[in-house]
Design an enzyme around this catalytic site. Sequence first.
Site, PDB file in Angstrom:
ATOM      1  N   HIS A 157       0.813  -1.224   0.000  1.00 20.97           N
ATOM      2  CA  HIS A 157       0.000   0.000   0.000  1.00 20.97           C
ATOM      3  C   HIS A 157       0.848   1.277   0.000  1.00 20.97           C
ATOM      4  O   HIS A 157       0.492   2.271   0.627  1.00 20.97           O
ATOM      5  CB  HIS A 157      -0.976  -0.007   1.183  1.00 20.97           C
ATOM      6  CG  HIS A 157      -1.998  -1.108   1.117  1.00 20.97           C
ATOM      7  ND1 HIS A 157      -2.483  -1.619  -0.060  1.00 20.97           N
ATOM      8  CD2 HIS A 157      -2.635  -1.811   2.109  1.00 20.97           C
ATOM      9  CE1 HIS A 157      -3.372  -2.571   0.199  1.00 20.97           C
ATOM     10  NE2 HIS A 157      -3.473  -2.717   1.492  1.00 20.97           N
ATOM     11  N   HIS A 187     -10.066   1.596   0.423  1.00 20.87           N
ATOM     12  CA  HIS A 187      -9.859   0.450   1.312  1.00 20.87           C
ATOM     13  C   HIS A 187     -10.913   0.396   2.427  1.00 20.87           C
ATOM     14  O   HIS A 187     -10.601   0.102   3.580  1.00 20.87           O
ATOM     15  CB  HIS A 187      -8.444   0.514   1.905  1.00 20.87           C
ATOM     16  CG  HIS A 187      -7.866  -0.808   2.300  1.00 20.87           C
ATOM     17  ND1 HIS A 187      -8.255  -1.473   3.440  1.00 20.87           N
ATOM     18  CD2 HIS A 187      -6.938  -1.587   1.718  1.00 20.87           C
ATOM     19  CE1 HIS A 187      -7.564  -2.593   3.537  1.00 20.87           C
ATOM     20  NE2 HIS A 187      -6.754  -2.696   2.508  1.00 20.87           N
ATOM     21  N   GLU A 235     -11.454  -4.327  -2.938  1.00 14.12           N
ATOM     22  CA  GLU A 235     -10.567  -3.268  -3.435  1.00 14.12           C
ATOM     23  C   GLU A 235     -10.463  -3.365  -4.948  1.00 14.12           C
ATOM     24  O   GLU A 235      -9.718  -4.183  -5.478  1.00 14.12           O
ATOM     25  CB  GLU A 235      -9.178  -3.422  -2.807  1.00 14.12           C
ATOM     26  CG  GLU A 235      -9.190  -3.475  -1.299  1.00 14.12           C
ATOM     27  CD  GLU A 235      -7.898  -4.085  -0.733  1.00 14.12           C
ATOM     28  OE1 GLU A 235      -6.801  -3.723  -1.191  1.00 14.12           O
ATOM     29  OE2 GLU A 235      -7.992  -4.938   0.160  1.00 14.12           O
TER      30      GLU A 235
HETATM   31  C1  GLA Z   1      -4.753  -5.482   1.779  1.00 10.78           C
HETATM   32  C2  GLA Z   1      -3.726  -6.513   1.762  1.00 10.78           C
HETATM   33  C3  GLA Z   1      -3.893  -7.309   2.991  1.00 10.78           C
HETATM   34  C4  GLA Z   1      -3.830  -6.434   4.212  1.00 10.78           C
HETATM   35  C5  GLA Z   1      -4.814  -5.372   4.154  1.00 10.78           C
HETATM   36  C6  GLA Z   1      -4.672  -4.377   5.269  1.00 10.78           C
HETATM   37  O1  GLA Z   1      -5.992  -6.009   1.568  1.00 10.78           O
HETATM   38  O2  GLA Z   1      -3.749  -7.349   0.643  1.00 10.78           O
HETATM   39  O3  GLA Z   1      -2.938  -8.288   3.031  1.00 10.78           O
HETATM   40  O4  GLA Z   1      -2.578  -5.849   4.288  1.00 10.78           O
HETATM   41  O5  GLA Z   1      -4.695  -4.704   2.941  1.00 10.78           O
HETATM   42  O6  GLA Z   1      -4.242  -4.890   6.450  1.00 10.78           O
END
Ligand code: GLA
Length: 358
Positions: free
Chosen positions: A105, A179, A314
């Site tokens: 991220h 998110h 997402e």
């Molecule tokens: C995304 C990632 C996950 C996790 C979440 C937040 O979905 O793929 O592995 O890191 O964000 O914790």
Amino acid sequence: MKLVEGVYGVVNGRHVKSYAVETSSGMKFTCIEYGCIITEILIPDSNGLKENVVLGFDTLAEYIDHSPYFGCVIGRNAGRIGGAAFEIDGVTYHLANNDGENNLHSGANGFHNVIWDSAVVVKDTEVSITFSYMSPDGEAGFPGNLQVEVTYTINENNELLIQYQAQSDQNTIVNLTNHSYFNLSGNLKRTILDHELTLHSDGFLELDETLIPTGEIISVEGTPFEFRKSKQIGQGIEAGHPQITLVGGGYDHPFLLSPVQNQSQMTLFDLESGRKLEIETEEPAVVFYSGNMLTDDFNIRGTQSQKHLGLCLETQKPPNMIDDLRFPSIILEKNQQYTTQTVYSFGWDEGTGPMSHQ
Ligand code: GLA
């Protein structure tokens, strides 16, 4: 439509504004300038009881200290970049390795930790909040000055439209998403394990042990990744699969979206509350994350956090597939426009809940 502007908190002497929008049929949506975070979405259940359906906090301090990316915009890149490095035009760029050896991220200097500027447009049947940010060349390790805009439009049909726009003065990477963690039970009464999901995807990307896609597309046919017909999420997890075990007991995978006709690409439904969320996107994929890594060492507005308390859908391009021509590239070329949008439609069964028959 009703709009209330406020101040959510103060960071480094700067006021962080909040916007609360209410539709006449009862949806209430709140977002803030910090990380473009959606802090709250209230939706009636089948008895008309308005409750919150996203995970969020009441203070900025909690978002800054320990938020697992609740409700924010992720950028410049959503998901993982293997080895926290990538190459564009023969130059290697290094990002923070904040997830083992990988970047997740975009690291601590990602868009989720930035205060955006904002402007509102109010019309009869919709309210739009546009957040803008100029991400300087080299920020978080990415090349190019990138001008970004994210617009949240809420309308009288209880739809939330998220539009993303970006432009850079150098070739760079852009793969944006929101998110938000959804939980339709209302005020986190239950986990998402009994939510029913329909997801029109024929295949998902296999992950390696560091959760980077291997490049292999696995068919959902006959696996717990089959959501083309609605299924309870918990049922899928219990069915078991090495890929489910790998990500900590659940889903955390990019699903490739298939074309659909006269139906939504994704539908999430909670039978007990009667609440429903439908999602339509221009993006080719969605990372379905079932909250496997939510820990129980903090509270979310008075409710103890726990595994599977929320789920994220997402919408994005397949992550880390920089040179793979089977997928749309996450490279944004110099002076080209990045535009994409996703629509979230909220609904509820009216007067059919258990209480209405008493
Ligand atoms: C995304 C990632 C996950 C996790 C979440 C937040 O979905 O793929 O592995 O890191 O964000 O914790």
